[in-house]
Design a protein around this motif. Structure first.
Motif, PDB file in Angstrom:
ATOM      1  N   PHE A 120       0.845  -1.194   0.000  1.00  0.00           N
ATOM      2  CA  PHE A 120       0.000   0.000   0.000  1.00  0.00           C
ATOM      3  C   PHE A 120       0.879   1.241   0.000  1.00  0.00           C
ATOM      4  O   PHE A 120       1.901   1.286   0.690  1.00  0.00           O
ATOM      5  N   ARG A 146      -9.735  -4.468   1.653  1.00  0.00           N
ATOM      6  CA  ARG A 146      -8.401  -4.109   1.172  1.00  0.00           C
ATOM      7  C   ARG A 146      -7.397  -5.229   1.455  1.00  0.00           C
ATOM      8  O   ARG A 146      -6.534  -5.533   0.629  1.00  0.00           O
ATOM      9  N   TYR A 149      -2.721  -1.032  -3.744  1.00  0.00           N
ATOM     10  CA  TYR A 149      -3.552   0.166  -3.691  1.00  0.00           C
ATOM     11  C   TYR A 149      -2.649   1.352  -3.430  1.00  0.00           C
ATOM     12  O   TYR A 149      -1.819   1.329  -2.517  1.00  0.00           O
TER      13      TYR A 149
END
Length: 327
Positions: free
Chosen positions: A26, A46, A273
């Motif tokens: 991330f 996530r 992400y």
């Protein structure tokens, strides 16, 4: 055998296997996420998505990923530790600080920033912080960093960038942990790394990966730094905004042809992400920016144009293993 710290514990460097030397799980703007997290959605979703994407990388052949997400990029190791328990590949995390310009306000009146006020040199707390992450673990998780990270971009060697760079170099000398530096080849910042970290701070260039070296097609620049001993991070395959797929791949081919396979590592600088752009925009503008782009697209292209499989294995397996074993 030499060993390296991963999120799940210590492993022999001989067991790293195919290693991508610069990927993220991330990349987050922490303050924004804490206050405006609608786009982030569910934490569980996530984590599930990260497990899926990292498992796809494993299925493609990846066995180890180095994640140089440090302060300034939204590092949160408890979340990474959860994910690491559920994926078959090994994750190596980093310590350091990511800035192109100034240091965070936390450091403005600590350490060397106080020198003019107290009339003497004050130790930089960054060094102890980085060393603690390496020796004791990050944020009470017990997860120990296996890499140091700093950055220098188009803004050049600002006072903040230089301070972080020197702190990383000093933490390296205390721990032996190797370094990766985000660089901006168009500005020649690899030479600033050479001057500050190597000539002035005494770091062996063979212990430094010059990240994002593949952003340039300047072969003179690349060969000069490779000849100096640095490892070149050809590590942004899939980010084709200011360059092209062919430019990145053809530069790699030519560097291998010139005999530099043993001085390069490969990666994509991808993430599960990143909140620097909207997910739909990222998917539309950078459709190849993911963990398996090398395997799906780059390797077939370069193998068809003269690179041999053993040379890919050198860059994917042997160079990372040697790099980490040197400590």
């Amino acid at each position: 055998m030499p060993s390296i710290q991963t999120v799940r514990g210590t492993v022999d460097t001989a067991d790293l296997g195919v290693t991508l030397m610069h990927e993220h799980v991330f990349v987050l703007s922490s303050d924004v996420q804490q206050n405006y997290s609608q786009e982030w959605g569910s934490e569980d979703e996530r984590i599930e998505d990260a497990v899926r994407q990292l498992t796809s990388a494993y299925d493609a052949g990846v066995r180890t990923i180095v994640d140089p997400t440090v302060v300034g990029l939204g590092r949160y190791i408890p979340r990474i530790a959860q994910i690491a328990k559920r994926v078959p590949l090994q994750l190596i995390v980093a310590t350091g600080l990511y800035t192109y310009n100034d240091v965070p306000f936390f450091f403005h009146y600590r350490g060397p920033a106080l020198d003019p006020f107290v009339g003497t040199q004050v130790p930089d707390p960054m060094v102890d912080m980085f060393v603690g992450d390496i020796r004791d673990g990050i944020a009470g998780t017990g997860v120990r960093a296996g890499m140091l990270k700093c950055a220098i971009d188009a803004e050049g060697l600002t006072p903040g960038v230089e301070r972080v760079m020197r702190a990383v170099a000093r933490a390296h000398h205390e721990t032996g942990v190797p370094i990766t530096v985000h660089t901006h080849p168009e500005s020649g910042t690899g030479f600033e790394v050479k001057r500050v970290m190597c000539a002035e701070e005494g770091v062996d260039p063979t212990r430094i990966v010059l990240g994002h070296s593949g952003d340039t097609t300047d072969l003179d620049y690349l060969t000069a730094l490779a000849d100096a001993g640095f490892v070149l991070g050809m590590d942004r395959f899939g980010i084709n905004l200011e360059t092209t797929f062919e430019a990145r791949a053809d530069t790699l081919i030519e560097m291998v042809r010139r005999g530099y396979a043993e001085r390069m590592v490969l990666s994509q600088d991808a993430s599960c992400y990143i909140d620097w752009m909207e997910p739909a925009t990222r998917a539309a503008v950078l459709p190849q920016w993911h963990y398996t782009h090398l395997f799906d697209d780059v390797f077939p292209y370069v193998l068809d144009r003269g690179i041999e499989d053993k040379q890919l294995q050198t860059m994917l397996v042997e160079v990372p293993r040697t790099f980490f074993a040197a400590g």
